[in-house]
Design an enzyme around this catalytic site. Structure first.
Site, mmCIF file in Angstrom:
data_model
loop_
_atom_site.group_PDB
_atom_site.id
_atom_site.type_symbol
_atom_site.label_atom_id
_atom_site.label_comp_id
_atom_site.label_asym_id
_atom_site.label_seq_id
_atom_site.Cartn_x
_atom_site.Cartn_y
_atom_site.Cartn_z
ATOM 1 N N ARG A 1 58.895 -55.301 -0.630
ATOM 2 C CA ARG A 1 59.171 -56.786 -0.334
ATOM 3 C C ARG A 1 57.888 -57.594 -0.941
ATOM 4 N NH1 ARG A 1 61.067 -57.428 5.681
ATOM 5 N NH2 ARG A 1 59.509 -58.668 6.091
ATOM 6 N N ARG B 1 51.480 -62.211 9.266
ATOM 7 C CA ARG B 1 52.430 -62.454 10.025
ATOM 8 C C ARG B 1 52.224 -61.884 11.252
ATOM 9 N NH1 ARG B 1 55.564 -58.471 5.958
ATOM 10 N NH2 ARG B 1 57.002 -57.948 7.619
ATOM 11 N N LYS C 1 62.433 -52.935 13.743
ATOM 12 C CA LYS C 1 63.746 -53.749 14.080
ATOM 13 C C LYS C 1 64.992 -53.396 13.223
ATOM 14 C CE LYS C 1 61.748 -57.479 13.659
ATOM 15 N NZ LYS C 1 59.973 -57.067 13.656
ATOM 16 N N ARG D 1 56.441 -49.251 3.318
ATOM 17 C CA ARG D 1 57.817 -49.641 3.422
ATOM 18 C C ARG D 1 58.583 -49.626 2.080
ATOM 19 N NH1 ARG D 1 60.302 -53.915 7.060
ATOM 20 N NH2 ARG D 1 58.520 -55.263 6.285
ATOM 21 N N ARG E 1 62.371 -66.830 17.206
ATOM 22 C CA ARG E 1 60.933 -66.520 17.154
ATOM 23 C C ARG E 1 59.930 -67.415 17.490
ATOM 24 N NH1 ARG E 1 59.374 -62.254 12.689
ATOM 25 N NH2 ARG E 1 61.790 -61.815 12.187
#
Ligand code: AP5
Length: 222
Positions: A158, A169, A18, A129, A94
């Site tokens: 992160r 998640r 995203k 990431r 969400r």
């Protein structure tokens, strides 16, 4: 008369791409990128009471309570730049309650983009990431490596980007996704997110071009 600015939502599992696509979309279409996760991380970094509470949920991969998230997103949507240039809402709504709240506030998107990526790909994307704190750009050690050594040395990770946390998640995502999708079925475009980022963008770009043409045509016919 100018057509109304675009109002777009983008959705997909954790690490489906995203944020990466939002960088490309805003560059071409000039929309205001509003990412619920980024707004929350800014609050965490600011050390506010809301940020402290939000972090407890984010660390468990759970949805942050509505009393923190809904106002935050609403205020950003109401700012003049979002109203004038159009918006690109990322990671919101969400849950059914967030979708309903948005509708009651009068925020109705033109298009709902759903990025589809097989689950086994997502964990590898999360673990690799990295973020550039200076430019805000998203990298991946394997798929989108930093361009220079200077960038490479300053990259950060992160706090919720571990294999264990992404599984939590994903679980939260599965619990909520169907109810959100059902609200936007009639304006949904499904995009194959398991190809290169340029090829993912090509699919999105063609949907947005078509949408703009339709908007312009409606404008001419009135
Ligand atoms: P949020 O920050 O929204 O995280 P997320 O949904 O888990 O999504 P990500 O940001 O992890 O992934 P992405 O899809 O943007 O992928 P990216 O482009 O970076 O939310 C974090 C937390 O905040 C939630 O867990 C929750 O606690 C809270 N929260 C957020 N919204 C909320 C809400 N509405 N209500 C309540 N709580 C909320 O890509 C991932 C990696 O893959 C990158 O390294 C990238 O380089 C790479 N990549 C991207 N595209 C490709 C490609 N095509 N090929 C190969 N690699 C690729």
């Amino acid at each position: 008369r100018k057509p109304e600015p675009l109002k777009i939502m983008i959705s997909g599992a954790p690490a489906s791409g995203k944020g990466t696509q939002c960088e490309l979309i805003t560059k071409k279409y000039g929309l205001v990128h509003i990412a619920a996760g980024d707004l929350l991380r800014a609050e965490v970094a600011a050390g506010s009471e809301n940020g402290r509470r939000a972090k407890e949920y984010m660390e468990k991969g759970k949805l942050v309570p509505n009393e923190i998230v809904v106002m935050m997103v609403k205020e950003r949507l109401l700012q003049s730049d979002s109203q004038e240039n159009g918006w690109l809402l990322d990671g919101y709504p969400r849950s059914l309650s967030q979708a309903t709240a948005l509708k009651e506030l009068g925020f109705q998107p033109d298009l709902f983009i759903l990025l589809e990526v097989p689950e086994e790909i997502l964990v590898e994307r999360v673990v690799g990431r990295r973020l550039d704190p200076v430019t805000g750009r998203i990298y991946h050690l394997k798929y989108s490596p930093p361009e220079t050594e200077e960038i490479a040395t300053r990259l950060t990770q992160r706090f919720d980007d571990t294999e264990d946390k992404v599984k939590l998640r994903l679980c939260t995502h599965h619990q909520n996704v169907e109810s959100v999708l059902s609200m936007y079925e009639d304006i949904m475009v499904k995009v194959n997110g398991n190809v290169s980022k340029e090829d993912v963008f090509a699919q999105i770009d063609s949907a947005l071009t078509k949408l703009l043409e339709e908007k312009n045509a409606t404008l001419k016919s009135v």
